[in-house]
Design a protein around this motif. Structure first.
Motif, PDB file in Angstrom:
ATOM      1  N   ILE A   1      58.528 133.014  60.111  1.00  0.00           N
ATOM      2  CA  ILE A   1      58.500 134.452  59.823  1.00  0.00           C
ATOM      3  C   ILE A   1      57.488 135.144  60.726  1.00  0.00           C
ATOM      4  O   ILE A   1      57.753 136.211  61.285  1.00  0.00           O
ATOM      5  CB  ILE A   1      58.174 134.693  58.335  1.00  0.00           C
ATOM      6  CG1 ILE A   1      59.333 134.220  57.455  1.00  0.00           C
ATOM      7  CG2 ILE A   1      57.883 136.171  58.082  1.00  0.00           C
ATOM      8  CD1 ILE A   1      59.051 134.309  55.959  1.00  0.00           C
ATOM      9  N   LEU A   2      56.328 134.527  60.885  1.00  0.00           N
ATOM     10  CA  LEU A   2      55.285 135.085  61.737  1.00  0.00           C
ATOM     11  C   LEU A   2      55.763 135.198  63.179  1.00  0.00           C
ATOM     12  O   LEU A   2      55.474 136.178  63.872  1.00  0.00           O
ATOM     13  CB  LEU A   2      54.038 134.204  61.660  1.00  0.00           C
ATOM     14  CG  LEU A   2      52.733 134.758  62.242  1.00  0.00           C
ATOM     15  CD1 LEU A   2      52.355 136.055  61.553  1.00  0.00           C
ATOM     16  CD2 LEU A   2      51.618 133.736  62.092  1.00  0.00           C
ATOM     17  N   ALA A   3      56.516 134.203  63.626  1.00  0.00           N
ATOM     18  CA  ALA A   3      57.034 134.220  64.994  1.00  0.00           C
ATOM     19  C   ALA A   3      58.076 135.323  65.190  1.00  0.00           C
ATOM     20  O   ALA A   3      58.382 135.692  66.335  1.00  0.00           O
ATOM     21  CB  ALA A   3      57.649 132.867  65.335  1.00  0.00           C
ATOM     22  N   SER A   4      58.610 135.861  64.080  1.00  0.00           N
ATOM     23  CA  SER A   4      59.595 136.945  64.177  1.00  0.00           C
ATOM     24  C   SER A   4      58.950 138.290  64.478  1.00  0.00           C
ATOM     25  O   SER A   4      59.637 139.227  64.888  1.00  0.00           O
ATOM     26  CB  SER A   4      60.381 137.052  62.858  1.00  0.00           C
ATOM     27  OG  SER A   4      61.036 135.841  62.560  1.00  0.00           O
ATOM     28  N   VAL A   5      57.640 138.394  64.249  1.00  0.00           N
ATOM     29  CA  VAL A   5      56.929 139.637  64.571  1.00  0.00           C
ATOM     30  C   VAL A   5      56.751 139.695  66.087  1.00  0.00           C
ATOM     31  O   VAL A   5      56.129 138.806  66.669  1.00  0.00           O
ATOM     32  CB  VAL A   5      55.556 139.694  63.874  1.00  0.00           C
ATOM     33  CG1 VAL A   5      54.831 140.990  64.225  1.00  0.00           C
ATOM     34  CG2 VAL A   5      55.726 139.559  62.364  1.00  0.00           C
TER      35      VAL A   5
END
Length: 302
Positions: A109-113
């Motif tokens: 999820i963090l990598a989606s930012v």
């Protein structure tokens, strides 16, 4: 009894697969959601600032020099650039229980930012987290180890943990929008668009508690306030103020694609809530069955 325990364990395993499927779908949705959110926030931030400067305080805006107007527009764009950075930082700070699956999910999820990792964003609390789980190793094994470690307790997940992660991600978004709104309002006060005699703290508190404000402006992402000054006189001195207030529900509502993604995320949230009831009930039965078995195995006749 043994067969009952085995059946309950199998039932929990089936539920766990459903939960992980929903988690995978959630991660995929956030992968599309965050880039779109950041783009839409920029557009609506500029639009809301335009409304404040041209519709609410046109005289104050016209009093600025040409260069000041240019600087204002540039500064608003620059302020938006901090939004993905703040969002990345807030999600980074979300605490996760010692569970490999949840750590992997949070990392994805963090990598989606759409913001490149900066070591300055990693707080001291993250250092404690990496003592338990090697983040690089977890990420490296994302696509290989899930099936190999499926029987590991650290890969089992209950709906409640996933629901909590989703709630905290959404809370992080709202906190970052409030912070961005406050930064813009503070700047608009400094250059003389918003009234300078209104304490910045009042605007900040109003952003965090809209229900305590006098009324909400009809324009998206704007907040209308009626602020009473305490000058110790008998006359009531009320100043109307219109300030920026970026709201996630309005941001999503005004963009069809973002709104569509939010509806899908909300459906997953509802599905997890439904699964949680079934999971908790099944898990309780499983614990009871184990306890009954343990009682029988330890019982010694006199």
């Amino acid at each position: 009894m043994t067969r009952s325990i085995k059946q309950l364990r199998n039932d929990l395993g089936i539920l766990n697969v459903k939960i992980k499927d929903l988690a995978t779908e959630l991660q995929s949705l956030y992968q599309d959601y965050f880039p779109q959110l950041i783009a839409v926030v920029k557009r609506q931030l500029i639009l809301a600032t335009y409304q404040v400067c041209t519709q609410k305080y046109p005289s104050a805006f016209l009093a600025l020099s040409y260069q000041d107007k240019v600087n204002l527009q540039k500064h608003i764009k620059d302020l938006h650039s901090f939004f993905p950075k703040d969002l990345y930082g807030k999600i980074s700070e979300i605490e996760i229980i010692d569970n490999i699956f949840l750590h992997n999910l949070k990392s994805r999820i963090l990598a989606s930012v759409p913001y490149q990792n900066d070591v300055t964003l990693l707080t001291e609390s993250k250092e404690n987290e990496t003592e338990t789980f090697d983040k690089d190793n977890i990420l490296e094994g994302n696509h290989q180890n899930d099936s190999l470690l499926k029987d590991d307790n650290l890969l089992e997940i209950c709906p409640e943990n996933l629901i909590q992660l989703q709630v905290e991600v959404d809370d992080a978004i709202e906190e970052c929008l409030i912070k961005l709104s406050h930064q813009v309002n503070k700047y608009l006060q400094e250059i003389g668009i918003l009234p300078k005699n209104i304490p910045a703290k009042i605007l900040e508190v109003a952003l965090q508690a809209e229900e305590n404000t006098s009324l909400i402006s009809g324009a998206p992402n704007l907040l209308s306030l009626l602020i009473e000054k305490d000058d110790k006189s008998e006359d009531v001195n009320i100043t109307p103020v219109v300030a920026l207030c970026l709201r996630i529900n309005e941001i999503e509502f005004n963009d069809p694609l973002l709104n569509q993604n939010r509806q899908k995320i909300s459906r997953i949230f509802q599905s997890l809530n439904n699964l949680d009831d079934e999971y908790q009930n099944k898990y309780q039965q499983y614990q009871i069955a184990l306890a009954e078995s343990a009682w029988r195995s330890s019982w010694i006749d006199d």
